[in-house]
Design a protein around this motif. Structure first.
Motif, PDB file in Angstrom:
ATOM      1  N   ASP A  24     -16.320 -36.810 -35.818  1.00  0.00           N
ATOM      2  CA  ASP A  24     -16.499 -36.233 -37.024  1.00  0.00           C
ATOM      3  C   ASP A  24     -17.330 -34.944 -37.101  1.00  0.00           C
ATOM      4  OD1 ASP A  24     -14.385 -37.743 -38.035  1.00  0.00           O
ATOM      5  OD2 ASP A  24     -15.816 -39.118 -38.341  1.00  0.00           O
ATOM      6  N   VAL A  25     -18.867 -35.101 -36.310  1.00  0.00           N
ATOM      7  CA  VAL A  25     -19.538 -34.027 -36.282  1.00  0.00           C
ATOM      8  C   VAL A  25     -19.242 -32.865 -35.755  1.00  0.00           C
ATOM      9  CG1 VAL A  25     -21.885 -33.425 -35.414  1.00  0.00           C
ATOM     10  CG2 VAL A  25     -21.621 -35.542 -36.423  1.00  0.00           C
ATOM     11  N   ILE A  26     -18.231 -33.027 -34.540  1.00  0.00           N
ATOM     12  CA  ILE A  26     -17.625 -31.815 -34.146  1.00  0.00           C
ATOM     13  C   ILE A  26     -16.714 -30.980 -34.860  1.00  0.00           C
ATOM     14  CG2 ILE A  26     -16.070 -31.139 -32.019  1.00  0.00           C
ATOM     15  CD1 ILE A  26     -19.011 -32.053 -31.175  1.00  0.00           C
ATOM     16  N   VAL A  27     -16.055 -31.768 -35.618  1.00  0.00           N
ATOM     17  CA  VAL A  27     -14.805 -31.289 -36.472  1.00  0.00           C
ATOM     18  C   VAL A  27     -15.774 -30.463 -37.707  1.00  0.00           C
ATOM     19  CG1 VAL A  27     -13.347 -31.719 -38.450  1.00  0.00           C
ATOM     20  CG2 VAL A  27     -13.220 -32.900 -36.064  1.00  0.00           C
ATOM     21  N   VAL A  28     -16.648 -30.874 -38.079  1.00  0.00           N
ATOM     22  CA  VAL A  28     -17.718 -30.121 -39.092  1.00  0.00           C
ATOM     23  C   VAL A  28     -18.245 -28.954 -38.522  1.00  0.00           C
ATOM     24  CG1 VAL A  28     -19.635 -30.302 -40.596  1.00  0.00           C
ATOM     25  CG2 VAL A  28     -18.016 -32.256 -40.522  1.00  0.00           C
ATOM     26  N   LEU A  29     -18.972 -29.039 -37.340  1.00  0.00           N
ATOM     27  CA  LEU A  29     -19.402 -27.915 -36.490  1.00  0.00           C
ATOM     28  C   LEU A  29     -18.282 -26.710 -36.434  1.00  0.00           C
ATOM     29  CD1 LEU A  29     -22.038 -29.546 -34.208  1.00  0.00           C
ATOM     30  CD2 LEU A  29     -22.433 -28.445 -36.364  1.00  0.00           C
ATOM     31  N   ASP A  30     -17.143 -27.094 -35.902  1.00  0.00           N
ATOM     32  CA  ASP A  30     -16.056 -26.374 -35.626  1.00  0.00           C
ATOM     33  C   ASP A  30     -15.694 -25.448 -37.130  1.00  0.00           C
ATOM     34  OD1 ASP A  30     -15.612 -26.130 -32.896  1.00  0.00           O
ATOM     35  OD2 ASP A  30     -14.460 -28.173 -33.108  1.00  0.00           O
ATOM     36  N   PHE A  31     -15.725 -26.083 -38.055  1.00  0.00           N
ATOM     37  CA  PHE A  31     -15.450 -25.596 -39.361  1.00  0.00           C
ATOM     38  C   PHE A  31     -16.413 -24.466 -39.747  1.00  0.00           C
ATOM     39  CE2 PHE A  31     -15.839 -25.332 -44.091  1.00  0.00           C
ATOM     40  CZ  PHE A  31     -14.668 -24.966 -44.532  1.00  0.00           C
ATOM     41  N   VAL A  32     -17.614 -24.892 -39.462  1.00  0.00           N
ATOM     42  CA  VAL A  32     -18.881 -24.129 -40.080  1.00  0.00           C
ATOM     43  C   VAL A  32     -18.871 -22.969 -39.143  1.00  0.00           C
ATOM     44  CG1 VAL A  32     -21.488 -24.135 -40.278  1.00  0.00           C
ATOM     45  CG2 VAL A  32     -20.376 -26.149 -40.837  1.00  0.00           C
ATOM     46  N   LYS A  33     -18.536 -22.929 -37.915  1.00  0.00           N
ATOM     47  CA  LYS A  33     -18.563 -22.003 -36.858  1.00  0.00           C
ATOM     48  C   LYS A  33     -17.607 -20.864 -37.322  1.00  0.00           C
ATOM     49  CE  LYS A  33     -17.680 -21.006 -32.010  1.00  0.00           C
ATOM     50  NZ  LYS A  33     -17.130 -21.190 -30.655  1.00  0.00           N
ATOM     51  N   GLU A  34     -16.542 -21.426 -37.741  1.00  0.00           N
ATOM     52  CA  GLU A  34     -15.422 -20.321 -38.262  1.00  0.00           C
ATOM     53  C   GLU A  34     -15.578 -20.013 -39.876  1.00  0.00           C
ATOM     54  OE1 GLU A  34     -13.503 -18.969 -36.215  1.00  0.00           O
ATOM     55  OE2 GLU A  34     -14.014 -20.474 -34.569  1.00  0.00           O
ATOM     56  N   GLU A  35     -16.096 -20.778 -40.546  1.00  0.00           N
ATOM     57  CA  GLU A  35     -16.049 -20.406 -42.130  1.00  0.00           C
ATOM     58  C   GLU A  35     -17.518 -20.753 -42.613  1.00  0.00           C
ATOM     59  OE1 GLU A  35     -13.546 -19.254 -43.467  1.00  0.00           O
ATOM     60  OE2 GLU A  35     -12.052 -19.862 -41.873  1.00  0.00           O
ATOM     61  N   GLY A  36     -18.605 -20.472 -41.807  1.00  0.00           N
ATOM     62  CA  GLY A  36     -19.951 -21.057 -42.312  1.00  0.00           C
ATOM     63  C   GLY A  36     -20.486 -19.909 -43.409  1.00  0.00           C
ATOM     64  N   GLY A  37     -19.859 -18.785 -43.531  1.00  0.00           N
ATOM     65  CA  GLY A  37     -20.363 -17.969 -44.584  1.00  0.00           C
ATOM     66  C   GLY A  37     -21.410 -17.063 -43.792  1.00  0.00           C
ATOM     67  N   SER A  38     -22.649 -17.341 -43.957  1.00  0.00           N
ATOM     68  CA  SER A  38     -23.711 -16.733 -43.607  1.00  0.00           C
ATOM     69  C   SER A  38     -23.727 -16.427 -41.986  1.00  0.00           C
ATOM     70  CB  SER A  38     -25.188 -17.202 -44.009  1.00  0.00           C
ATOM     71  OG  SER A  38     -25.371 -18.222 -43.489  1.00  0.00           O
ATOM     72  N   LEU A  39     -24.358 -15.506 -41.429  1.00  0.00           N
ATOM     73  CA  LEU A  39     -24.219 -15.353 -39.984  1.00  0.00           C
ATOM     74  C   LEU A  39     -25.344 -16.363 -39.454  1.00  0.00           C
ATOM     75  CD1 LEU A  39     -23.750 -13.415 -37.526  1.00  0.00           C
ATOM     76  CD2 LEU A  39     -25.850 -11.979 -37.985  1.00  0.00           C
ATOM     77  N   ALA A  40     -26.332 -16.741 -40.047  1.00  0.00           N
ATOM     78  CA  ALA A  40     -27.450 -17.760 -39.496  1.00  0.00           C
ATOM     79  C   ALA A  40     -26.422 -18.817 -39.330  1.00  0.00           C
ATOM     80  CB  ALA A  40     -28.496 -17.798 -40.490  1.00  0.00           C
ATOM     81  N   ASN A  41     -25.828 -19.346 -40.407  1.00  0.00           N
ATOM     82  CA  ASN A  41     -24.974 -20.559 -40.275  1.00  0.00           C
ATOM     83  C   ASN A  41     -23.856 -20.624 -39.017  1.00  0.00           C
ATOM     84  OD1 ASN A  41     -26.496 -21.753 -42.406  1.00  0.00           O
ATOM     85  ND2 ASN A  41     -24.684 -21.308 -43.934  1.00  0.00           N
ATOM     86  N   LEU A  42     -23.382 -19.580 -39.086  1.00  0.00           N
ATOM     87  CA  LEU A  42     -22.341 -19.269 -37.859  1.00  0.00           C
ATOM     88  C   LEU A  42     -22.988 -19.352 -36.283  1.00  0.00           C
ATOM     89  CD1 LEU A  42     -20.301 -16.496 -39.165  1.00  0.00           C
ATOM     90  CD2 LEU A  42     -19.559 -18.835 -39.356  1.00  0.00           C
ATOM     91  N   GLN A  43     -24.163 -18.757 -36.208  1.00  0.00           N
ATOM     92  CA  GLN A  43     -24.905 -18.791 -34.979  1.00  0.00           C
ATOM     93  C   GLN A  43     -25.504 -20.186 -34.712  1.00  0.00           C
ATOM     94  OE1 GLN A  43     -27.861 -15.715 -35.521  1.00  0.00           O
ATOM     95  NE2 GLN A  43     -26.573 -13.939 -34.949  1.00  0.00           N
ATOM     96  N   GLN A  44     -26.039 -20.939 -35.778  1.00  0.00           N
ATOM     97  CA  GLN A  44     -26.474 -22.083 -35.515  1.00  0.00           C
ATOM     98  C   GLN A  44     -25.439 -23.388 -35.069  1.00  0.00           C
ATOM     99  OE1 GLN A  44     -28.596 -23.717 -39.071  1.00  0.00           O
ATOM    100  NE2 GLN A  44     -29.855 -25.118 -37.841  1.00  0.00           N
ATOM    101  N   ALA A  45     -24.440 -23.087 -35.800  1.00  0.00           N
ATOM    102  CA  ALA A  45     -23.357 -23.999 -35.740  1.00  0.00           C
ATOM    103  C   ALA A  45     -22.749 -23.877 -34.182  1.00  0.00           C
ATOM    104  CB  ALA A  45     -22.168 -23.920 -36.620  1.00  0.00           C
ATOM    105  N   SER A  46     -22.663 -22.594 -33.672  1.00  0.00           N
ATOM    106  CA  SER A  46     -22.171 -22.349 -32.266  1.00  0.00           C
ATOM    107  C   SER A  46     -23.317 -22.618 -31.299  1.00  0.00           C
ATOM    108  CB  SER A  46     -22.007 -20.857 -32.378  1.00  0.00           C
ATOM    109  OG  SER A  46     -21.497 -20.219 -31.066  1.00  0.00           O
ATOM    110  N   GLY A  47     -24.472 -22.657 -31.516  1.00  0.00           N
ATOM    111  CA  GLY A  47     -25.269 -23.105 -30.742  1.00  0.00           C
ATOM    112  C   GLY A  47     -25.612 -24.388 -30.641  1.00  0.00           C
ATOM    113  N   ILE A  48     -25.324 -25.246 -31.586  1.00  0.00           N
ATOM    114  CA  ILE A  48     -25.460 -26.657 -31.553  1.00  0.00           C
ATOM    115  C   ILE A  48     -24.138 -27.104 -30.647  1.00  0.00           C
ATOM    116  CG2 ILE A  48     -25.054 -28.768 -32.817  1.00  0.00           C
ATOM    117  CD1 ILE A  48     -26.855 -27.281 -34.988  1.00  0.00           C
ATOM    118  N   LEU A  49     -22.851 -26.627 -30.999  1.00  0.00           N
ATOM    119  CA  LEU A  49     -21.798 -26.941 -30.057  1.00  0.00           C
ATOM    120  C   LEU A  49     -21.853 -26.597 -28.751  1.00  0.00           C
ATOM    121  CD1 LEU A  49     -18.855 -25.755 -32.789  1.00  0.00           C
ATOM    122  CD2 LEU A  49     -19.296 -28.130 -31.699  1.00  0.00           C
ATOM    123  N   ALA A  50     -22.661 -25.568 -28.281  1.00  0.00           N
ATOM    124  CA  ALA A  50     -22.813 -25.249 -26.914  1.00  0.00           C
ATOM    125  C   ALA A  50     -23.603 -26.271 -26.490  1.00  0.00           C
ATOM    126  CB  ALA A  50     -23.436 -23.917 -26.869  1.00  0.00           C
TER     127      ALA A  50
END
Length: 271
Positions: free
Chosen positions: A245-271
């Motif tokens: 479930d955490v992976i699904v949420v991070l994927d969503f935040v990576k695509e629809e996170g809104g702010s650039l900081a959220n997108l980058q943070q979610a992408s880094g955690i996924l990596a």
């Protein structure tokens, strides 16, 4: 001296009848004779640990140590007062005075601190004696103080001679970081200073940290606390249960996170 200490042939007139053994026996006398007592005292004097100079040296070294300790503390107080430009003497330096001046009062404060340290050493000594050569469990907790400096509290859990389980706090150690090597070295120093051995140490079972029970129990991500290591275990346990479930949420935040900081943070955690 008469027959008490033999004859004066050995000290003034000389002795040449070496074939007469009775003369030597007469000179030596009985067990309590002057000769045997002098021989016994000579043997005592020749024993290194009982020699007068060794005893005096030992007493002198102890007095020197106490003298140097008092001198060092006095110099510290003098430097402090000189640096701050504060007066040494007080208006009333009598024994019954409540304020005998800065110099004496600061010395009294340091002396009380030394007494507290002595009491602490006695408490630690009693804990070591109670453990003896038996085994114990090690409880370590890490937290940061008000100044954000890392510190580690060390507690020993053991069973005393009467069969009672005891937990005793033995020290609070400041560490530069919380890496495993730093904590191990700090624990090793505490063990060495308290005459404890790692061979006596037994680890607690991980199962003692319960994560909850029940079929309908709701599982959520748990924030790791700053003062309890058990909270890190709970965090990792809940993360493993909700990993998909955490992976699904991070994927969503990576695509629809809104702010650039959220997108980058979610992408880094996924990596």
């Amino acid at each position: 001296m008469g027959q008490k200490g033999g004859r004066d042939a050995f000290v003034s007139q000389g002795f040449d009848t070496w074939n007469k053994k009775d003369a030597f026996r007469t000179h030596m006398g009985g067990v309590d004779s002057f000769h045997n007592k002098a021989k016994e005292q000579c043997e005592f004097l020749m024993r290194e640990k009982q020699a007068i100079n060794v005893v005096l040296r030992r007493q002198t070294e102890a007095e020197d140590h106490k003298y140097k300790a008092r001198l060092c503390v006095s110099i510290i107080v003098v430097r402090l007062l000189l640096k701050t430009g504060l007066p040494f003497r007080g208006h009333d330096e009598s024994v019954n005075s409540e304020n005998r001046g800065l110099y004496i009062e600061v010395l009294k404060a340091i002396r009380e601190t030394k007494l507290v340290q002595c009491f602490a050493q006695e408490v630690l000594l009693s804990i070591r004696e109670e453990i003896g050569q038996n085994v114990f469990a090690l409880l370590v907790d890490e937290s940061s103080d008000v100044s954000k400096k890392e510190q580690m509290a060390i507690v020993l859990r053991y069973v005393d001679s009467l069969g009672f389980v005891k937990e005793r706090f033995i020290g609070l150690v400041h560490v530069k970081d919380t890496s495993s090597l730093t904590l191990k070295n700090a624990i090793n120093e505490v063990f060495t200073s308290n005459n404890l051995s790692f061979s006596q140490q037994r680890s607690m079972m991980v199962g003692e940290l319960e994560t909850g029970r029940g079929l309908n129990q709701e599982t959520t991500l748990v924030r790791a606390g700053e003062t309890r290591w058990g909270s890190h275990f709970n965090t990792l346990t809940s993360l493993m249960k909700l990993f998909a479930d955490v992976i699904v949420v991070l994927d969503f935040v990576k695509e629809e996170g809104g702010s650039l900081a959220n997108l980058q943070q979610a992408s880094g955690i996924l990596a």
